[in-house]
Scaffold this active site. Structure first.
Site, short mmCIF file in Angstrom:
data_model
loop_
_atom_site.label_atom_id
_atom_site.label_comp_id
_atom_site.label_asym_id
_atom_site.label_seq_id
_atom_site.Cartn_x
_atom_site.Cartn_y
_atom_site.Cartn_z
N THR A 27 0.58 -1.22 -0.24
CA THR A 27 -0.02 0.05 0.13
C THR A 27 0.84 1.11 -0.04
O THR A 27 0.43 2.43 -0.53
CB THR A 27 -1.09 0.09 1.44
OG1 THR A 27 -0.30 -0.01 2.47
CG2 THR A 27 -2.14 -1.15 1.11
N PHE A 34 -7.19 -4.96 -1.44
CA PHE A 34 -8.49 -5.20 -1.70
C PHE A 34 -9.38 -5.68 -0.60
O PHE A 34 -10.46 -5.68 -0.79
CB PHE A 34 -8.48 -6.46 -2.78
CG PHE A 34 -8.14 -7.74 -2.29
CD1 PHE A 34 -9.19 -8.50 -1.53
CD2 PHE A 34 -6.80 -8.39 -2.26
CE1 PHE A 34 -8.72 -9.89 -0.99
CE2 PHE A 34 -6.67 -9.43 -1.80
CZ PHE A 34 -7.41 -10.22 -1.35
N GLN A 102 3.43 -12.02 1.65
CA GLN A 102 2.37 -12.39 1.26
C GLN A 102 1.61 -11.80 0.05
O GLN A 102 0.47 -12.02 -0.23
CB GLN A 102 1.14 -12.02 2.34
CG GLN A 102 1.50 -12.92 3.62
CD GLN A 102 0.78 -12.39 4.95
OE1 GLN A 102 1.25 -11.46 5.40
NE2 GLN A 102 -0.34 -13.25 5.18
N ILE A 104 1.78 -10.27 -4.05
CA ILE A 104 1.67 -10.81 -5.23
C ILE A 104 2.20 -10.06 -6.42
O ILE A 104 1.85 -10.37 -7.78
CB ILE A 104 0.39 -11.52 -5.62
CG1 ILE A 104 -0.74 -10.58 -5.59
CG2 ILE A 104 0.12 -12.58 -4.65
CD1 ILE A 104 -2.06 -11.06 -6.11
N ASP A 105 2.61 -8.77 -6.06
CA ASP A 105 2.98 -7.80 -7.23
C ASP A 105 4.59 -7.77 -7.65
O ASP A 105 4.79 -7.05 -8.61
CB ASP A 105 2.85 -6.55 -6.32
CG ASP A 105 3.42 -6.16 -4.98
OD1 ASP A 105 4.57 -6.52 -4.78
OD2 ASP A 105 2.81 -5.87 -4.33
N HIS A 120 1.96 -16.33 -1.62
CA HIS A 120 0.85 -16.35 -2.49
C HIS A 120 0.80 -16.14 -3.81
O HIS A 120 -0.01 -15.84 -4.68
CB HIS A 120 -0.13 -15.10 -1.80
CG HIS A 120 -0.66 -15.59 -0.54
ND1 HIS A 120 -0.88 -14.51 0.39
CD2 HIS A 120 -0.76 -16.75 0.34
CE1 HIS A 120 -1.09 -15.02 1.66
NE2 HIS A 120 -0.90 -16.19 1.64
#
Length: 238
Positions: A27, A34, A102, A104-105, A120
């Protein structure tokens, strides 16, 4: 000694740090969590994010899954922030052994980190469910509806959906790094999502650091708590 000074000292003295991070790290790069359901989301989707991002929903309503996935999960303009850069620096200096994330970017790798355990998965990898061929994220972006492989099979993001199990090798490696760590820094995660949050139980040291904006269920187990914006905190470290 302030909390930041204590953390700075532990980092300075250690050559076996492991970082375990969650959505709060992303963030800081402008990637929305999300789970925080915004008004825009409510106007566009009939189901909560956890439902859409489940294995069952992916199977039953793949078109709706991909509509949400393309709109909300692919933040390809985002770049690494102070946290990603600092962790990559520590790894280069031989202080940090691994990042367990955790997220996923793929931003840890974009910042230069090499040992990144993605619990993840990653939006940057996608694979054909029929023949196993891998595709980059562009394949998802440039397709409509359900993306397909040249063999005709459906292409699925290499991310762990709700109801799916974590990759066992990634999990095993994460447990090994955490159990052997001198300093374990946990940042930007509410420690509410299992089995990921349970990884803290494997830490055997006495320098467990929690960096988060709000209290977590594991605060009582921490040796040091630094509350606030993780980006601002990491930008004050050496």
């Amino acid at each position: 000694m302030t909390q930041i000074e204590q953390l700075r000292e532990w980092v300075r003295e250690s050559d076996n740090i492991v970082f375990f991070g969650g959505a709060g790290v992303s963030t800081e790069s402008g990637i929305p969590d999300f789970r925080s359901v915004d008004g825009l989301y409510n106007q566009h989707y009939d189901y909560p994010p956890e439902t859409i991002l489940s294995h069952t929903f992916y199977r039953k309503k793949p078109d709706e899954f991909y509509r949400f996935y393309r709109a909300k999960m692919l933040c390809l303009d985002a770049g690494p922030n102070a946290v990603h850069r600092k962790l990559a620096q520590w790894e280069q200096e031989g202080k940090l052994k691994a990042v367990v994330t955790q997220n996923i970017d793929g931003l840890h790798q974009a910042a230069g980190s090499k040992v990144v355990l993605e619990l993840h998965g990653s939006v940057l990898r996608n694979y054909c469910e029929r023949c196993g061929k891998f595709y980059g994220v562009e394949h998802i972006v440039n397709s409509e509806g359900v993306p397909t492989c040249e063999c005709g099979g459906s292409v699925k993001p290499d991310v762990v959906l709700y109801e799916e199990g974590l990759d066992q090798k990634t999990l095993t490696d994460a447990v090994r790094y955490i159990s052997e760590a001198d300093v374990l820094i946990v940042g930007g995660t509410s420690l509410a999502v299992y089995p990921a949050a349970g990884l803290l139980d494997y830490y055997r040291g006495n320098k467990l650091v929690l960096v988060n904006k709000t209290p977590t269920p594991r605060d009582s187990a921490a040796d040091l708590i630094v509350q606030g914006s993780i980006g601002e905190i990491f930008s004050q470290l050496d």
